[in-house]
Scaffold this active site. Structure first.
Site, mmCIF file in Angstrom:
data_model
loop_
_atom_site.group_PDB
_atom_site.id
_atom_site.type_symbol
_atom_site.label_atom_id
_atom_site.label_comp_id
_atom_site.label_asym_id
_atom_site.label_seq_id
_atom_site.Cartn_x
_atom_site.Cartn_y
_atom_site.Cartn_z
ATOM 1 N N LYS A 17 19.515 22.292 40.372
ATOM 2 C CA LYS A 17 21.007 22.632 40.746
ATOM 3 C C LYS A 17 20.432 23.383 42.286
ATOM 4 O O LYS A 17 19.694 23.256 43.120
ATOM 5 C CB LYS A 17 21.404 23.538 40.514
ATOM 6 C CG LYS A 17 20.844 24.702 39.944
ATOM 7 C CD LYS A 17 21.414 25.766 40.373
ATOM 8 C CE LYS A 17 20.266 27.351 39.893
ATOM 9 N NZ LYS A 17 18.967 27.359 39.200
ATOM 10 N N GLY A 24 20.783 30.415 35.366
ATOM 11 C CA GLY A 24 21.493 30.150 34.434
ATOM 12 C C GLY A 24 21.751 31.904 33.785
ATOM 13 O O GLY A 24 23.074 31.852 33.028
ATOM 14 N N ASN A 25 21.192 33.085 34.331
ATOM 15 C CA ASN A 25 21.798 33.984 33.504
ATOM 16 C C ASN A 25 22.684 34.698 34.743
ATOM 17 O O ASN A 25 23.397 35.646 34.408
ATOM 18 C CB ASN A 25 20.732 34.971 33.871
ATOM 19 C CG ASN A 25 20.387 35.469 34.814
ATOM 20 O OD1 ASN A 25 19.880 34.324 36.002
ATOM 21 N ND2 ASN A 25 20.258 37.011 35.794
ATOM 22 N N LYS A 37 12.762 26.132 42.342
ATOM 23 C CA LYS A 37 12.815 26.846 43.017
ATOM 24 C C LYS A 37 11.586 27.005 44.656
ATOM 25 O O LYS A 37 12.129 27.421 45.480
ATOM 26 C CB LYS A 37 13.497 28.290 42.548
ATOM 27 C CG LYS A 37 14.042 28.126 40.812
ATOM 28 C CD LYS A 37 14.174 29.980 40.688
ATOM 29 C CE LYS A 37 14.671 29.595 39.088
ATOM 30 N NZ LYS A 37 16.011 28.948 39.592
ATOM 31 N N LYS A 74 14.568 16.931 32.441
ATOM 32 C CA LYS A 74 15.275 18.191 33.069
ATOM 33 C C LYS A 74 15.327 18.762 31.528
ATOM 34 O O LYS A 74 16.100 18.151 30.569
ATOM 35 C CB LYS A 74 16.377 17.653 33.626
ATOM 36 C CG LYS A 74 17.254 18.491 33.777
ATOM 37 C CD LYS A 74 17.084 19.320 35.188
ATOM 38 C CE LYS A 74 18.169 20.991 35.064
ATOM 39 N NZ LYS A 74 17.277 22.180 35.473
HETATM 40 N N1 ADP Z 1 5.777 32.918 38.780
HETATM 41 C C1 ADP Z 1 6.224 33.309 38.611
HETATM 42 N N2 ADP Z 1 7.021 34.210 39.593
HETATM 43 C C2 ADP Z 1 7.984 34.660 38.407
HETATM 44 N N3 ADP Z 1 8.823 34.288 37.736
HETATM 45 C C3 ADP Z 1 8.629 33.160 37.086
HETATM 46 C C4 ADP Z 1 6.936 32.083 38.027
HETATM 47 N N4 ADP Z 1 6.585 31.295 36.964
HETATM 48 C C5 ADP Z 1 8.174 31.285 35.887
HETATM 49 N N5 ADP Z 1 9.369 32.293 36.139
HETATM 50 C C6 ADP Z 1 10.580 32.468 35.492
HETATM 51 O O1 ADP Z 1 10.482 31.602 35.873
HETATM 52 C C7 ADP Z 1 12.320 32.146 35.586
HETATM 53 C C8 ADP Z 1 13.182 31.067 36.418
HETATM 54 O O2 ADP Z 1 13.111 29.960 35.590
HETATM 55 P P1 ADP Z 1 14.455 29.730 35.065
HETATM 56 O O3 ADP Z 1 15.192 30.578 34.454
HETATM 57 O O4 ADP Z 1 14.658 28.252 34.690
HETATM 58 O O5 ADP Z 1 15.709 29.658 36.561
HETATM 59 P P2 ADP Z 1 17.263 29.838 36.621
HETATM 60 O O6 ADP Z 1 17.259 31.512 36.628
HETATM 61 O O7 ADP Z 1 17.518 29.065 37.487
HETATM 62 O O8 ADP Z 1 17.907 29.445 35.318
HETATM 63 C C9 ADP Z 1 12.034 33.765 35.564
HETATM 64 O O9 ADP Z 1 12.933 34.208 35.013
HETATM 65 C C10 ADP Z 1 10.556 33.452 35.336
HETATM 66 O O10 ADP Z 1 11.013 34.240 33.970
HETATM 67 N N1 CP Z 2 21.854 21.398 36.412
HETATM 68 C C1 CP Z 2 21.064 22.872 37.191
HETATM 69 O O1 CP Z 2 19.368 22.407 37.705
HETATM 70 O O2 CP Z 2 21.111 23.455 35.873
HETATM 71 P P1 CP Z 2 20.168 24.454 35.357
HETATM 72 O O3 CP Z 2 19.689 25.502 37.022
HETATM 73 O O4 CP Z 2 21.223 25.022 34.380
HETATM 74 O O5 CP Z 2 19.372 24.599 34.785
#
Ligand code: ADP
Ligand code: CP
Length: 312
Positions: free
Chosen positions: A213, A11-12, A275, A128
């Site tokens: 994703k 997302g970031n 992930k 989700k």
């Molecule tokens: N065990 C872990 N190790 C590292 N990050 C973790 C852990 N558990 C939770 N996180 C969090 O998960 C986040 C990633 O998930 P998310 O923000 O949903 O993913 P995306 O980058 O796909 O949007 C990390 O930035 C961190 O804040």
């Molecule tokens: N489709 C999906 O997984 O989107 P995000 O990673 O932004 O949640």
């Protein structure tokens, strides 16, 4: 040595706190600088990305402005719309960065259909998170306006609407992606997890859901026989005891070790857990390696392998 790499953007990489088109395009221009490194080093790159915030925002826009003559679109179509909009921003940005670096390479988005099982229990258990975060009062207001919406608390970050998220079982366009790669074109595929479809005879019929994703990227990586699946997110590494005084960064970890940590509930559901699961599945099914790291760490990863690398 040149590798075929599927890079999944978190997302970031697209949206931080400003959801305007201009801000997302700006974020993606920065993201493209990092992605270009993979190509500069001679790799074959396939890019995927999320759409959680964007598709949720689109649903809200649709709900707010729809009339009988201008109806809201179903969720599968909304996913396709966000594949198109984010794909446009990203192919525009990466194409520009590559040209600025003197690299002549086409970048093109493929509206990708991802096969799911019509009987997946996820259709009756929405999980989700999509769209904006709400505080408790905001969530109650949104629920009052849309009684069929389901909300959950999302990893300590506030409340979010949740929609069904079935597991991907196939990627309809994976051969197209391989043809593009073989012809030196950089594909953007399975954006937003891909458009969820089920097989009905000769037809692929859309289903209202948002596929994760990371899982969709894993399925694509498997089908195109990628050497690596790289999941880029906001942290440089996966941690155990994350955010605790004794947190420990994982650098090189085997599938068996990661499974042990998963059994200890080290990874938050809805954020790091998918992930980790996608990485394990890719390594087990393909024999390739999976990497979880941040966008900002890409150059370091390419130089010295820093980040979390998962192998058999
Ligand atoms: N065990 C872990 N190790 C590292 N990050 C973790 C852990 N558990 C939770 N996180 C969090 O998960 C986040 C990633 O998930 P998310 O923000 O949903 O993913 P995306 O980058 O796909 O949007 C990390 O930035 C961190 O804040
Ligand atoms: N489709 C999906 O997984 O989107 P995000 O990673 O932004 O949640």
């Amino acid at each position: 040595m040149s590798k075929k790499i599927v890079v999944a953007l978190g997302g970031n990489a697209i949206l931080t706190d400003d959801a305007s088109a201009t801000a997302q395009q700006k974020a993606l221009l920065e993201t493209a600088q990092y992605l270009a490194e993979f190509i500069i080093q001679g790799n074959q790159l396939i890019v995927s990305h999320g759409n959680g915030p964007q598709v949720g925002n689109l649903l809200l826009q649709m709900a707010g402005g729809s009339t009988d003559k201008n109806p809201a679109m179903p969720l599968d179509t909304d996913v396709a719309m966000t594949q198109g909009s984010i794909g446009y921003w990203l192919q525009n940005a990466l194409g520009r960065v590559l040209r600025e670096k003197g690299i002549d390479r086409d970048v093109a988005t493929v509206v990708t259909q991802v096969l799911v099982d019509a009987n997946d229990q996820a259709f009756i258990n929405p999980s989700k998170p999509v769209g904006p975060f709400y505080d408790e009062a905001g969530m109650k207001k949104a629920k009052a306006a849309n009684s069929d919406f389901t909300f959950v608390e999302d990893a300590g970050r506030g409340y979010r609407r949740v929609v069904p998220s079935p597991r991907p079982v196939g990627v309809q366009e994976y051969r197209t992606i391989n043809t593009m790669v073989a012809n030196d074109i950089v594909p953007i595929s399975v954006g937003g997890g891909g458009v969820p479809v089920v097989k009905e005879g000769n037809q692929l019929v859309g289903r209202e859901a948002v596929i994760d994703k990371d899982f969709a990227s894993e399925k694509l990586a498997e089908l195109v026989h990628a050497d690596q699946l790289i999941i880029l997110t906001a942290v440089d590494n996966i941690y155990v005891n994350f955010n605790k005084p004794d947190q420990k960064k994982l650098e090189h970890v085997t599938v068996a070790e990661l499974k042990r940590y998963m059994d200890e509930n080290q990874f938050a559901k809805g954020s790091m857990l998918p992930k980790v699961q996608a990485a394990i599945e890719f390594v087990e099914k393909s024999g390739g390696t999976a990497v979880v790291t941040s966008l900002q760490n890409v150059a370091n990863y390419l130089n010295d392998g820093s980040g979390t690398m998962i192998t058999k």
